[in-house]
Design a protein around this motif. Structure first.
Motif, PDB file in Angstrom:
ATOM      1  N   GLY A  30      10.780   0.035  -4.801  1.00  0.00           N
ATOM      2  CA  GLY A  30      10.875   0.009  -3.357  1.00  0.00           C
ATOM      3  C   GLY A  30      11.235  -1.387  -2.894  1.00  0.00           C
ATOM      4  N   ARG A  31      10.982  -1.649  -1.616  1.00  0.00           N
ATOM      5  CA  ARG A  31      11.266  -2.964  -1.064  1.00  0.00           C
ATOM      6  C   ARG A  31      10.072  -3.463  -0.276  1.00  0.00           C
ATOM      7  NH1 ARG A  31      16.464  -5.226  -0.497  1.00  0.00           N
ATOM      8  NH2 ARG A  31      18.083  -3.991  -1.533  1.00  0.00           N
ATOM      9  N   GLY A  82      10.465  -9.157  -5.866  1.00  0.00           N
ATOM     10  CA  GLY A  82      11.687  -9.931  -5.764  1.00  0.00           C
ATOM     11  C   GLY A  82      12.054 -10.655  -7.038  1.00  0.00           C
ATOM     12  N   ALA A  83      11.328 -10.411  -8.114  1.00  0.00           N
ATOM     13  CA  ALA A  83      11.588 -11.039  -9.404  1.00  0.00           C
ATOM     14  C   ALA A  83      12.146 -10.003 -10.365  1.00  0.00           C
ATOM     15  CB  ALA A  83      10.310 -11.653  -9.965  1.00  0.00           C
ATOM     16  N   GLY A  84      12.943 -10.461 -11.332  1.00  0.00           N
ATOM     17  CA  GLY A  84      13.550  -9.562 -12.291  1.00  0.00           C
ATOM     18  C   GLY A  84      12.722  -9.422 -13.555  1.00  0.00           C
ATOM     19  N   TYR A  85      13.163  -8.524 -14.428  1.00  0.00           N
ATOM     20  CA  TYR A  85      12.455  -8.316 -15.682  1.00  0.00           C
ATOM     21  C   TYR A  85      12.511  -9.540 -16.596  1.00  0.00           C
ATOM     22  CZ  TYR A  85      11.710  -3.333 -14.808  1.00  0.00           C
ATOM     23  OH  TYR A  85      11.280  -2.123 -14.301  1.00  0.00           O
ATOM     24  N   ASP A  86      13.441 -10.447 -16.350  1.00  0.00           N
ATOM     25  CA  ASP A  86      13.482 -11.649 -17.164  1.00  0.00           C
ATOM     26  C   ASP A  86      12.239 -12.516 -16.970  1.00  0.00           C
ATOM     27  OD1 ASP A  86      14.505 -12.079 -14.515  1.00  0.00           O
ATOM     28  OD2 ASP A  86      15.202 -14.058 -15.149  1.00  0.00           O
ATOM     29  N   THR A  87      11.483 -12.270 -15.890  1.00  0.00           N
ATOM     30  CA  THR A  87      10.251 -13.014 -15.643  1.00  0.00           C
ATOM     31  C   THR A  87       9.010 -12.286 -16.154  1.00  0.00           C
ATOM     32  OG1 THR A  87       9.758 -12.019 -13.470  1.00  0.00           O
ATOM     33  CG2 THR A  87      11.291 -13.883 -13.512  1.00  0.00           C
ATOM     34  N   CYS A  88       9.171 -11.104 -16.702  1.00  0.00           N
ATOM     35  CA  CYS A  88       8.035 -10.233 -17.022  1.00  0.00           C
ATOM     36  C   CYS A  88       7.307 -10.728 -18.270  1.00  0.00           C
ATOM     37  CB  CYS A  88       8.517  -8.792 -17.204  1.00  0.00           C
ATOM     38  SG  CYS A  88       7.179  -7.618 -17.516  1.00  0.00           S
ATOM     39  N   ASP A 131      13.616  -6.462  -3.668  1.00  0.00           N
ATOM     40  CA  ASP A 131      13.434  -5.346  -4.596  1.00  0.00           C
ATOM     41  C   ASP A 131      12.089  -5.521  -5.293  1.00  0.00           C
ATOM     42  OD1 ASP A 131      15.860  -4.066  -4.107  1.00  0.00           O
ATOM     43  OD2 ASP A 131      16.920  -5.355  -5.527  1.00  0.00           O
ATOM     44  N   THR A 132      11.311  -4.452  -5.307  1.00  0.00           N
ATOM     45  CA  THR A 132       9.939  -4.539  -5.806  1.00  0.00           C
ATOM     46  C   THR A 132       9.701  -3.424  -6.806  1.00  0.00           C
ATOM     47  OG1 THR A 132       9.222  -5.486  -3.696  1.00  0.00           O
ATOM     48  CG2 THR A 132       7.515  -4.552  -5.108  1.00  0.00           C
ATOM     49  N   ARG A 133       9.002  -3.757  -7.885  1.00  0.00           N
ATOM     50  CA  ARG A 133       8.678  -2.784  -8.923  1.00  0.00           C
ATOM     51  C   ARG A 133       7.196  -2.885  -9.247  1.00  0.00           C
ATOM     52  NH1 ARG A 133      13.833  -4.658  -9.795  1.00  0.00           N
ATOM     53  NH2 ARG A 133      15.394  -3.100 -10.429  1.00  0.00           N
ATOM     54  N   LEU A 134       6.617  -1.746  -9.630  1.00  0.00           N
ATOM     55  CA  LEU A 134       5.189  -1.672  -9.931  1.00  0.00           C
ATOM     56  C   LEU A 134       5.013  -0.739 -11.114  1.00  0.00           C
ATOM     57  CD1 LEU A 134       2.289  -2.452  -8.845  1.00  0.00           C
ATOM     58  CD2 LEU A 134       2.397  -0.327  -7.509  1.00  0.00           C
ATOM     59  N   PHE A 135       4.333  -1.220 -12.168  1.00  0.00           N
ATOM     60  CA  PHE A 135       4.167  -0.395 -13.369  1.00  0.00           C
ATOM     61  C   PHE A 135       2.982  -0.916 -14.187  1.00  0.00           C
ATOM     62  CE2 PHE A 135       7.421  -3.639 -13.962  1.00  0.00           C
ATOM     63  CZ  PHE A 135       6.976  -4.335 -15.062  1.00  0.00           C
ATOM     64  N   PRO A 136       2.390  -0.074 -15.027  1.00  0.00           N
ATOM     65  CA  PRO A 136       1.271  -0.513 -15.862  1.00  0.00           C
ATOM     66  C   PRO A 136       1.717  -1.543 -16.903  1.00  0.00           C
ATOM     67  CG  PRO A 136       1.296   1.878 -15.649  1.00  0.00           C
ATOM     68  CD  PRO A 136       2.610   1.383 -15.126  1.00  0.00           C
ATOM     69  N   LEU A 137       0.958  -2.588 -17.032  1.00  0.00           N
ATOM     70  CA  LEU A 137       1.277  -3.621 -18.012  1.00  0.00           C
ATOM     71  C   LEU A 137       1.258  -3.045 -19.421  1.00  0.00           C
ATOM     72  CD1 LEU A 137       0.002  -7.258 -17.964  1.00  0.00           C
ATOM     73  CD2 LEU A 137      -0.122  -5.947 -20.083  1.00  0.00           C
ATOM     74  N   LEU A 192       0.826  -1.202   0.000  1.00  0.00           N
ATOM     75  CA  LEU A 192       0.000   0.000   0.000  1.00  0.00           C
ATOM     76  C   LEU A 192       0.865   1.258   0.000  1.00  0.00           C
ATOM     77  CD1 LEU A 192      -2.775  -1.166   2.481  1.00  0.00           C
ATOM     78  CD2 LEU A 192      -3.061  -0.725   0.032  1.00  0.00           C
ATOM     79  N   GLN A 193       1.975   1.229   0.735  1.00  0.00           N
ATOM     80  CA  GLN A 193       2.886   2.368   0.740  1.00  0.00           C
ATOM     81  C   GLN A 193       3.515   2.586  -0.636  1.00  0.00           C
ATOM     82  OE1 GLN A 193       5.676   1.464   3.857  1.00  0.00           O
ATOM     83  NE2 GLN A 193       4.154   1.714   5.482  1.00  0.00           N
ATOM     84  N   LEU A 194       3.747   1.496  -1.361  1.00  0.00           N
ATOM     85  CA  LEU A 194       4.334   1.607  -2.698  1.00  0.00           C
ATOM     86  C   LEU A 194       3.323   2.088  -3.727  1.00  0.00           C
ATOM     87  CD1 LEU A 194       6.524  -1.626  -2.775  1.00  0.00           C
ATOM     88  CD2 LEU A 194       7.354   0.727  -2.910  1.00  0.00           C
ATOM     89  N   GLY A 195       2.039   2.046  -3.385  1.00  0.00           N
ATOM     90  CA  GLY A 195       1.034   2.573  -4.305  1.00  0.00           C
ATOM     91  C   GLY A 195       0.052   1.569  -4.842  1.00  0.00           C
ATOM     92  N   VAL A 196       0.076   0.321  -4.350  1.00  0.00           N
ATOM     93  CA  VAL A 196      -0.966  -0.626  -4.739  1.00  0.00           C
ATOM     94  C   VAL A 196      -2.310  -0.068  -4.286  1.00  0.00           C
ATOM     95  CG1 VAL A 196      -1.928  -2.936  -4.310  1.00  0.00           C
ATOM     96  CG2 VAL A 196       0.528  -2.653  -4.761  1.00  0.00           C
ATOM     97  N   ARG A 197      -3.281  -0.113  -5.189  1.00  0.00           N
ATOM     98  CA  ARG A 197      -4.584   0.499  -4.911  1.00  0.00           C
ATOM     99  C   ARG A 197      -5.636  -0.573  -4.657  1.00  0.00           C
ATOM    100  NH1 ARG A 197      -2.619   3.476  -9.491  1.00  0.00           N
ATOM    101  NH2 ARG A 197      -3.840   2.116 -10.862  1.00  0.00           N
TER     102      ARG A 197
END
Length: 278
Positions: A232-233, A172-178, A238-244, A21-26
């Protein structure tokens, strides 16, 4: 020698929810999560606590989707890590159980997606190698009608997630899993590949777009440099959040420019690594 105590950090259901929630999950949104449990630290309750924490952050109106791939339902001739003897191939093809969304386990995507797959009320899509599972009000819309000859393209959950405005959570996953980047492969000139898989009624050959995660790490690094990505973490992860949709739109020209359109060695996600090209 006694086993050393864990170094932490201590992660709980509540800390997962609070940090997301702090990272911006709505609350109420739709997330496609790629995850690594081991990257988080010492998790009280393991994968179950992480799933509950994500669902808490999303609330009752939110939907969680995860990849539940089963790439080992593939031609043994392509297995390379480890390979199997060639004299076994015909027997493996004749006896490999076909995909069953209710019982076929996921493989190679981690324990968190497998936990979602088996969660009460979870729905799973129909592709025998690149299925997705989902929990929440939009689960049926996301997982329904996944064409069995379209791994990660327009008739897959990825395209539905894009239309729904979903965001990608790399926990905790990298872009190779995206997996979102694979949708871009279907929108640029890409080679086709014909491969075998088990099916009801016997072994089946299917022609699909050839896909690979080759250079996805580089693609992700450039995407993060050029587009807004929340970082963030959660625990130690390591955590990332972005529009698909942003990831797909960025990947289309990037892949066309940086990766040649030729058949790829890892044409499908697999439980075993395919043999290298010769």
């Amino acid at each position: 020698m006694p086993t050393p105590p864990p170094t932490g950090p201590l992660v709980t259901r509540d800390t997962v929810s609070a940090r997301l929630l702090q990272l911006g999950v709505r609350p109420g949104e739709t997330l496609l999560a790629h995850s690594s449990l081991s990257s988080l630290g010492w998790v009280c309750g393991g994968a179950v606590a992480v799933v509950r924490g994500i669902l808490d952050a999303l609330g009752p109106d939110g939907t969680l989707a995860v990849p539940t791939q089963s790439g080992d339902l593939s031609d043994p001739a392509l297995w390379g890590n480890p390979p199997v003897p060639e004299e076994w191939w015909s027997a493996i093809r004749a006896t490999m159980p076909p995909y069953d969304p209710l019982v076929t386990p996921s493989r190679g995507v981690g324990v968190i997606p497998e936990t979602v797959r088996t969660w009460p009320g979870a729905l799973r899509s129909a592709h025998p190698q690149t299925s997705f599972a989902a929990l929440g009000p939009r689960a049926a819309e996301i997982t329904g009608d996944h064409a069995t000859d379209c791994r990660l393209g327009e008739r897959s959950p990825l395209a539905r997630l894009e239309r729904l405005g979903a965001r990608v959570l790399l926990l905790g996953a990298g872009y190779d899993t995206c997996t979102a980047f694979h949708l871009a492969e279907y929108r640029i000139p890409s080679p086709l590949v014909t491969e075998g898989r088990p099916a009801r009624g016997g072994w089946k050959e299917v022609t699909e777009v050839s896909i690979t995660s080759e250079r996805f790490d580089e693609l992700g690094s450039d995407f993060e440099r050029d587009r807004p990505v929340v970082r963030g973490r959660v625990g130690a992860a390591d955590t990332r959040l972005f529009p698909l949709a942003d990831a797909v739109a960025y990947a289309e020209p990037w892949l066309a420019l940086h990766r040649p359109p030729e058949p790829y060695a890892d044409a499908a996600p697999r439980g075993r690594e395919p043999r290298p090209r010769t």
